[in-house]
Design a protein around this motif. Structure first.
Motif, PDB file in Angstrom:
ATOM      1  N   UNK A   4      27.158  10.318  35.331  1.00  0.00           N
ATOM      2  CA  UNK A   4      27.642  11.589  34.810  1.00  0.00           C
ATOM      3  C   UNK A   4      27.533  11.578  33.314  1.00  0.00           C
ATOM      4  N   UNK A   5      27.638  12.770  32.666  1.00  0.00           N
ATOM      5  CA  UNK A   5      27.631  12.785  31.204  1.00  0.00           C
ATOM      6  C   UNK A   5      28.710  11.904  30.606  1.00  0.00           C
ATOM      7  N   UNK A   6      29.880  11.837  31.286  1.00  0.00           N
ATOM      8  CA  UNK A   6      30.961  11.002  30.769  1.00  0.00           C
ATOM      9  C   UNK A   6      30.556   9.535  30.772  1.00  0.00           C
ATOM     10  N   UNK A   7      29.889   9.095  31.839  1.00  0.00           N
ATOM     11  CA  UNK A   7      29.432   7.716  31.924  1.00  0.00           C
ATOM     12  C   UNK A   7      28.409   7.430  30.841  1.00  0.00           C
ATOM     13  N   UNK A   8      27.501   8.384  30.614  1.00  0.00           N
ATOM     14  CA  UNK A   8      26.503   8.198  29.564  1.00  0.00           C
ATOM     15  C   UNK A   8      27.169   8.073  28.211  1.00  0.00           C
ATOM     16  N   UNK A 188      26.421  -4.599  30.997  1.00  0.00           N
ATOM     17  CA  UNK A 188      25.654  -3.978  32.066  1.00  0.00           C
ATOM     18  C   UNK A 188      26.511  -3.832  33.323  1.00  0.00           C
ATOM     19  N   UNK A 189      27.256  -4.872  33.657  1.00  0.00           N
ATOM     20  CA  UNK A 189      28.106  -4.815  34.848  1.00  0.00           C
ATOM     21  C   UNK A 189      29.240  -3.814  34.677  1.00  0.00           C
ATOM     22  N   UNK A 190      29.783  -3.723  33.460  1.00  0.00           N
ATOM     23  CA  UNK A 190      30.849  -2.749  33.211  1.00  0.00           C
ATOM     24  C   UNK A 190      30.331  -1.325  33.364  1.00  0.00           C
ATOM     25  N   UNK A 191      29.108  -1.075  32.875  1.00  0.00           N
ATOM     26  CA  UNK A 191      28.518   0.252  33.013  1.00  0.00           C
ATOM     27  C   UNK A 191      28.276   0.582  34.483  1.00  0.00           C
ATOM     28  N   UNK A 192      27.797  -0.412  35.245  1.00  0.00           N
ATOM     29  CA  UNK A 192      27.561  -0.186  36.669  1.00  0.00           C
ATOM     30  C   UNK A 192      28.868   0.087  37.409  1.00  0.00           C
ATOM     31  N   UNK A 200      20.486   5.222  33.010  1.00  0.00           N
ATOM     32  CA  UNK A 200      21.503   5.387  31.975  1.00  0.00           C
ATOM     33  C   UNK A 200      21.783   4.062  31.273  1.00  0.00           C
ATOM     34  N   UNK A 201      21.901   3.003  32.052  1.00  0.00           N
ATOM     35  CA  UNK A 201      22.158   1.673  31.476  1.00  0.00           C
ATOM     36  C   UNK A 201      20.996   1.230  30.584  1.00  0.00           C
ATOM     37  N   UNK A 202      19.778   1.489  31.046  1.00  0.00           N
ATOM     38  CA  UNK A 202      18.602   1.092  30.265  1.00  0.00           C
ATOM     39  C   UNK A 202      18.552   1.837  28.937  1.00  0.00           C
ATOM     40  N   UNK A 204      20.972   3.598  27.248  1.00  0.00           N
ATOM     41  CA  UNK A 204      22.124   3.574  26.351  1.00  0.00           C
ATOM     42  C   UNK A 204      22.673   2.172  26.062  1.00  0.00           C
ATOM     43  N   UNK A 205      22.283   1.175  26.833  1.00  0.00           N
ATOM     44  CA  UNK A 205      22.806  -0.177  26.598  1.00  0.00           C
ATOM     45  C   UNK A 205      21.679  -1.187  26.385  1.00  0.00           C
ATOM     46  N   UNK A 206      20.797  -1.314  27.366  1.00  0.00           N
ATOM     47  CA  UNK A 206      19.813  -2.398  27.308  1.00  0.00           C
ATOM     48  C   UNK A 206      18.787  -2.207  26.193  1.00  0.00           C
ATOM     49  N   UNK A 207      18.213  -1.022  26.083  1.00  0.00           N
ATOM     50  CA  UNK A 207      17.206  -0.810  25.038  1.00  0.00           C
ATOM     51  C   UNK A 207      17.784  -0.934  23.623  1.00  0.00           C
ATOM     52  N   UNK A 208      18.944  -0.296  23.328  1.00  0.00           N
ATOM     53  CA  UNK A 208      19.485  -0.456  21.974  1.00  0.00           C
ATOM     54  C   UNK A 208      19.786  -1.908  21.610  1.00  0.00           C
ATOM     55  N   UNK A 209      20.304  -2.689  22.567  1.00  0.00           N
ATOM     56  CA  UNK A 209      20.673  -4.066  22.270  1.00  0.00           C
ATOM     57  C   UNK A 209      19.459  -4.999  22.232  1.00  0.00           C
TER      58      UNK A 209
END
Length: 286
Positions: A4-8, A188-192, A200-202, A204-209
């Protein structure tokens, strides 16, 4: 569960918080990257002095007749040759030909490595299937592979672009895969857990880091793409800096050979610096 947008938003906040913690850690440890400014000017001054010292050593070796003129021309004869090429427009034509091949090869390798890096980092089965082919492209010397590509794809632009792409592909693929694999698994696990999907994980989290590691591969690829273009032109070409160097070698024209080689080096340095500035803007800008 669909994201959802909130998760993003939560994913973006987590990524930003992680980045802020990383910058704070660098500041506390004294390894914070310096912004462009005094530090950049100091580095530029040191590099300029180093280049001038190298030119001075070159001129001294020439004056002492340590090496024959046909092997090592004087710096001023090379500068004069380059000026003649520039005034006639010859050097710009060959620079453009090499840059076109290098850019298209780099772009092809960037797309291929970006597509393959994520499954390579996430799937052991996929990595096992792909690894022999990746190793094969790196085990065979490019000077042996390049003629085959020319035979298969002809003497035109296509074979030159493929030679560049093969040379650039491996370091970009490895850096991207390693960067994604090294992302903190707890984020990653927290986002999941919060319902974020893989996309969304890729994003907003994986690519930036992983961006710093990815850009390190991109920077290496930008310089290697020029090497690939030169290798392709050595094999078969009618234009480009590699062709100009081969022509000069055949004519025993040392000033022309050095002018073409130093032009290639200058273009590679500019590409390296541009990617470094991109890294600063995307990561270290505060």
């Amino acid at each position: 569960m669909a994201s959802t947008p909130l998760v993003a938003d939560e994913a973006r906040v987590a990524s930003a918080a992680y980045g802020a913690r990383s910058r704070a850690t660098r500041r506390r440890s004294g390894v914070r990257r310096r912004p462009v400014g005094a530090g950049g000017l100091r580095s530029l001054a040191i590099s300029t002095i180093s280049v001038l010292a190298g030119l001075g050593l070159w001129a001294l070796i020439y004056q002492l007749n340590v090496v024959a003129d046909y092997s090592l021309p004087s710096p001023w004869s090379v500068a004069h040759e380059w000026w003649l090429l520039a005034r006639k427009g010859v050097i710009w034509h060959h620079i453009w030909a090499t840059l076109r091949e290098a850019f298209l090869g780099f772009l092809l390798a960037l797309v291929a490595s970006s597509v393959l890096a994520y499954p390579l980092a996430k799937s052991r089965v996929f990595a096992s299937v792909l690894s022999p082919y990746i190793a094969a492209t790196q085990a065979m010397p490019m000077l042996a592979l390049a003629p085959l590509l020319v035979v298969w794809f002809g003497l035109g632009l296509a074979s030159h672009v493929l030679i560049c792409a093969v040379i650039v592909f491996f370091p970009m693929l490895v850096n991207t895969a390693v960067g994604i694999a090294d992302v903190d698994r707890t984020l990653v696990e927290a986002a999941a857990t919060e319902g974020a999907g893989r996309w969304t994980t890729l994003i907003h989290i994986e690519l930036p880091l992983a961006l710093r590691t990815i850009l390190a591969g991109v920077r290496m690829g930008a310089t290697l793409s020029l090497t690939g273009a030169i290798v392709a032109e050595f094999v078969a070409a009618s234009e480009g800096l590699g062709y100009l160097m081969e022509f000069a070698r055949g004519q025993y024209d040392a000033p022309l050979l050095f002018a073409a080689a130093l032009t290639m080096v200058l273009v590679a340095v500019i590409a390296y610096v541009v990617i470094g500035l991109l890294e600063y803007v995307l990561i270290d800008w505060e």
